[in-house]
Design a protein around this motif. Structure first.
Motif, short mmCIF file in Angstrom:
data_model
loop_
_atom_site.label_atom_id
_atom_site.label_comp_id
_atom_site.label_asym_id
_atom_site.label_seq_id
_atom_site.Cartn_x
_atom_site.Cartn_y
_atom_site.Cartn_z
N ASP A 258 0.78 -1.23 0.00
CA ASP A 258 0.00 0.00 0.00
C ASP A 258 0.82 1.29 0.00
N VAL A 259 2.10 1.22 0.34
CA VAL A 259 2.87 2.45 0.59
C VAL A 259 4.23 2.41 -0.11
N ARG B 242 0.62 6.67 -0.54
CA ARG B 242 -0.27 5.57 -0.18
C ARG B 242 -1.24 5.30 -1.33
N PHE B 243 -1.37 4.03 -1.68
CA PHE B 243 -2.31 3.62 -2.73
C PHE B 243 -3.62 3.19 -2.07
N ARG B 244 -4.70 3.48 -2.72
CA ARG B 244 -6.01 3.05 -2.20
C ARG B 244 -6.69 2.16 -3.18
#
Length: 83
Positions: A58-59, A81-83
């Motif tokens: 995620d990061v 950060r990916f969502r």
């Protein structure tokens, strides 16, 4: 990222200016180049080189330098950060 008109001090060299930091060397996975503006003077910009490595799925952690030369100065650290 904050900015300053002061010239940065040279970064210490491991083994020369002090002890080598613990841990394994990190290999960067990606190099991105962008332009950043001074917050107090939007007429000024600097070239910013981001060297990114995955912390987890995620990061990303990016070390941001003022050039891509070996003598570049670290000017910031970014987390994406990916969502």
């Amino acid at each position: 990222m904050s900015s300053s008109d002061e010239n940065p001090r040279p970064a210490p060299v491991a083994g020369v200016d002090g002890p080598t930091p613990p841990g394994k060397p990190i290999k960067m996975k990606q190099h991105l180049c962008s332009f950043a503006f001074y917050s107090h003077d939007l007429g000024r910009q600097i070239e910013a080189h981001h060297y990114a490595a995955s912390i987890n799925q995620d990061v990303l952690q990016c070390a941001v330098y003022d050039s891509d030369a070996p003598s570049a100065h670290l000017i910031g650290v970014e987390y994406i950060r990916f969502r």
